[in-house]
Design an enzyme around this catalytic site. Sequence first.
Site, mmCIF file in Angstrom:
data_model
loop_
_atom_site.group_PDB
_atom_site.id
_atom_site.type_symbol
_atom_site.label_atom_id
_atom_site.label_comp_id
_atom_site.label_asym_id
_atom_site.label_seq_id
_atom_site.Cartn_x
_atom_site.Cartn_y
_atom_site.Cartn_z
ATOM 1 N N CYS A 1 45.856 45.793 28.809
ATOM 2 C CA CYS A 1 44.591 45.696 28.086
ATOM 3 C C CYS A 1 43.499 46.464 28.814
ATOM 4 C CB CYS A 1 44.184 44.231 27.956
ATOM 5 S SG CYS A 1 45.294 43.309 26.897
ATOM 6 N N ARG B 1 41.175 49.077 36.228
ATOM 7 C CA ARG B 1 42.068 48.051 36.801
ATOM 8 C C ARG B 1 42.796 48.659 37.989
ATOM 9 N NH1 ARG B 1 45.064 44.838 31.929
ATOM 10 N NH2 ARG B 1 45.596 43.412 33.614
ATOM 11 N N PRO B 2 42.088 48.740 39.135
ATOM 12 C CA PRO B 2 42.675 49.424 40.291
ATOM 13 C C PRO B 2 43.869 48.660 40.871
ATOM 14 C CG PRO B 2 40.594 48.361 40.890
ATOM 15 C CD PRO B 2 40.757 48.189 39.405
ATOM 16 N N ILE B 3 44.708 49.397 41.621
ATOM 17 C CA ILE B 3 45.834 48.735 42.311
ATOM 18 C C ILE B 3 45.730 48.984 43.820
ATOM 19 C CG2 ILE B 3 47.452 48.689 40.370
ATOM 20 C CD1 ILE B 3 48.823 51.178 41.640
ATOM 21 N N ASP B 4 44.486 49.158 44.296
ATOM 22 C CA ASP B 4 44.278 49.458 45.713
ATOM 23 C C ASP B 4 44.848 48.361 46.628
ATOM 24 O OD1 ASP B 4 42.003 48.092 44.363
ATOM 25 O OD2 ASP B 4 41.303 47.826 46.411
ATOM 26 N N ARG C 1 51.702 42.058 21.431
ATOM 27 C CA ARG C 1 52.157 42.231 22.815
ATOM 28 C C ARG C 1 52.411 40.892 23.495
ATOM 29 N NH1 ARG C 1 47.991 44.641 25.995
ATOM 30 N NH2 ARG C 1 49.471 43.892 27.502
ATOM 31 N N LYS D 1 55.147 35.613 29.050
ATOM 32 C CA LYS D 1 55.176 37.081 29.215
ATOM 33 C C LYS D 1 54.825 37.458 30.660
ATOM 34 C CE LYS D 1 51.374 39.592 28.056
ATOM 35 N NZ LYS D 1 50.948 40.447 29.176
ATOM 36 N N ASN D 2 53.787 36.819 31.194
ATOM 37 C CA ASN D 2 53.316 37.220 32.522
ATOM 38 C C ASN D 2 54.224 36.742 33.652
ATOM 39 O OD1 ASN D 2 51.266 38.594 31.342
ATOM 40 N ND2 ASN D 2 49.644 37.160 31.931
ATOM 41 N N ASP E 1 42.637 34.716 30.772
ATOM 42 C CA ASP E 1 43.399 35.024 29.555
ATOM 43 C C ASP E 1 43.144 34.022 28.425
ATOM 44 O OD1 ASP E 1 44.416 37.248 30.723
ATOM 45 O OD2 ASP E 1 46.462 36.519 30.953
HETATM 46 C C1 UD1 Z 1 47.478 39.721 35.540
HETATM 47 C C2 UD1 Z 1 47.919 39.436 34.125
HETATM 48 C C3 UD1 Z 1 46.720 39.345 33.199
HETATM 49 C C4 UD1 Z 1 45.712 38.358 33.749
HETATM 50 C C5 UD1 Z 1 45.387 38.655 35.194
HETATM 51 C C6 UD1 Z 1 44.488 37.612 35.857
HETATM 52 C C7 UD1 Z 1 50.105 40.453 33.921
HETATM 53 C C8 UD1 Z 1 50.937 41.550 33.355
HETATM 54 N N1 UD1 Z 1 48.792 40.517 33.675
HETATM 55 O O1 UD1 Z 1 46.863 40.997 35.535
HETATM 56 O O2 UD1 Z 1 47.175 38.924 31.921
HETATM 57 O O3 UD1 Z 1 44.530 38.474 32.974
HETATM 58 O O4 UD1 Z 1 46.595 38.708 35.965
HETATM 59 O O5 UD1 Z 1 45.046 36.326 35.761
HETATM 60 O O6 UD1 Z 1 50.610 39.529 34.548
HETATM 61 N N2 UD1 Z 1 41.995 44.021 41.424
HETATM 62 C C9 UD1 Z 1 41.541 45.045 42.250
HETATM 63 N N3 UD1 Z 1 42.483 45.718 42.977
HETATM 64 C C10 UD1 Z 1 43.799 45.420 42.951
HETATM 65 C C11 UD1 Z 1 44.235 44.376 42.106
HETATM 66 C C12 UD1 Z 1 43.316 43.687 41.347
HETATM 67 O O7 UD1 Z 1 40.355 45.351 42.303
HETATM 68 O O8 UD1 Z 1 44.592 46.078 43.635
HETATM 69 C C13 UD1 Z 1 41.012 43.260 40.610
HETATM 70 C C14 UD1 Z 1 41.195 43.505 39.109
HETATM 71 O O9 UD1 Z 1 40.525 44.663 38.688
HETATM 72 C C15 UD1 Z 1 40.614 42.225 38.529
HETATM 73 C C16 UD1 Z 1 41.010 41.164 39.570
HETATM 74 O O10 UD1 Z 1 41.262 41.877 40.770
HETATM 75 O O11 UD1 Z 1 39.205 42.333 38.491
HETATM 76 C C17 UD1 Z 1 42.244 40.345 39.193
HETATM 77 O O12 UD1 Z 1 43.311 41.228 38.854
HETATM 78 P P1 UD1 Z 1 44.837 40.778 38.931
HETATM 79 O O13 UD1 Z 1 44.915 39.311 39.255
HETATM 80 O O14 UD1 Z 1 45.548 41.725 39.811
HETATM 81 O O15 UD1 Z 1 45.310 40.994 37.436
HETATM 82 P P2 UD1 Z 1 46.592 41.749 36.917
HETATM 83 O O16 UD1 Z 1 47.737 41.477 37.837
HETATM 84 O O17 UD1 Z 1 46.245 43.136 36.573
#
Ligand code: UD1
Length: 419
Positions: free
Chosen positions: A117, A122-125, A400, A22-23, A306
């Site tokens: 989830c 879950r920021p995207i900064d 999911r 899925k990922n 995960d």
């Molecule tokens: C993806 C996976 C999820 C998995 C995770 C970590 C998908 C759809 N989801 O989630 O199943 O658990 O990788 O292997 O593929 N963070 C920030 N700012 C950002 C981006 C991330 O602070 O801009 C933090 C997140 O809050 C978290 C950490 O970095 O604490 C890791 O997040 P990230 O690796 O980005 O996870 P996802 O891509 O959301």
Amino acid sequence: MNKIVVSGGRRLSGEITVGGSKNAALPILFGGIVTGESCVFSNLPRVSDVLKALEILKFLGARIRFLQSGDVRVDYSGVRAGCAPCSLTSAIRGSTYLLGAMLAQFGRAELGGAGGCDFGARPIDQHLMGFERMGARVSCLENSVLIEAPNGLHGARIPLAMPSVGATANLMIAASLAEGETVIENAAAEPHVAALAAFLCDAGARITGVGTDSVRVIGVQKLYGVQNSIIPDMIEAGTYLCAGVACGGPVRVRAVCPAHLTPLLDTFSKMGVKVQTGEDSVTVTALERYRCIDVVTGPFPAFPTDLQPQIAALFCLGNRAMGEGSVTELVFRSRFRYIEELRRMGAIVSIQDRCAHIQPSVLQARKLRSPDLRGGAALLLAALATNGQSEITNAATVGRGYEHLEAKLRALGAHITVF
Ligand code: UD1
């Protein structure tokens, strides 16, 4: 999938075939937008997150065809700049990949909300910082984000604050059509990031350094439609291997990439679980009791977050586990919501900050509520290993990420019904 009913305490053994990841599928499906052409995907898992992604692409103008072979053709030539409705995008986390793809292809991307989830904020900064460094203008509105680069993106050095899977994938997609060279520092090295890079390279992108912490992308003018086979789902495979450990085994998972499972298999070995690895299969046997150990999650190749709930469930099982163990969650701040439900079964777990200390105890079958995808999988493992009938509600969260869950577990001998 609303509810899962399990009559637990039975030994599980046999073999199952693992589906596509899925990922990996989500960034590849959305990343396909930058080809502007037709792509054919095999091994695409029919889980609800992937079906939702196809629905979003269709809304944006893609034509989707489910072929007789089981493959799926996505024709991206009709995709137009626009914003998919929040009701669709907020259902899955992967919709964030629309930002990099739409921005690169059309110079403009808008997203009303992304789901996934609930592990706290879950920021995207880091994604946004990267787009800005590539010359885009980011406007954060109340519940949406608008990113514009009317003159196109340019290459940049992008030092990520943490090796984020999402940011690395999103920036790789955007950089593949940017002018010049982009270097993503502190990049994620997860197998699904490498799978996205392989897809983009097949389509004509120039990406190197994948699997290291420094990914280089030299932008090209155009990408082309390709065929792609989605890599095996290491989390699905890992969950069924955990089921084998929880319920004795031997359980064999087929069509997997054993190297992706190394962190879990090393953990099993330390626990005293017998592991046999073939070219594309792994078998676990746990007829004896196994030891609890200390597990710490982290970016690949560390133990995957995960699989953290599933391994914690194994440590709770007093009829099988010995000693005391812990899981320390270093990726997400708040990923212990499932523990409250395990406690309702009689699990003895104390949480201190990011660490859950676990003392095995004899669990009781209960009515449980799945808090999220992998937390729900952990409850399912506990239910399978515990005598009596358990029920798991809010089971759509589990749907999911697990394709044909009922059929696969039945094939291993589980008494399970999914409503
Ligand atoms: C993806 C996976 C999820 C998995 C995770 C970590 C998908 C759809 N989801 O989630 O199943 O658990 O990788 O292997 O593929 N963070 C920030 N700012 C950002 C981006 C991330 O602070 O801009 C933090 C997140 O809050 C978290 C950490 O970095 O604490 C890791 O997040 P990230 O690796 O980005 O996870 P996802 O891509 O959301």
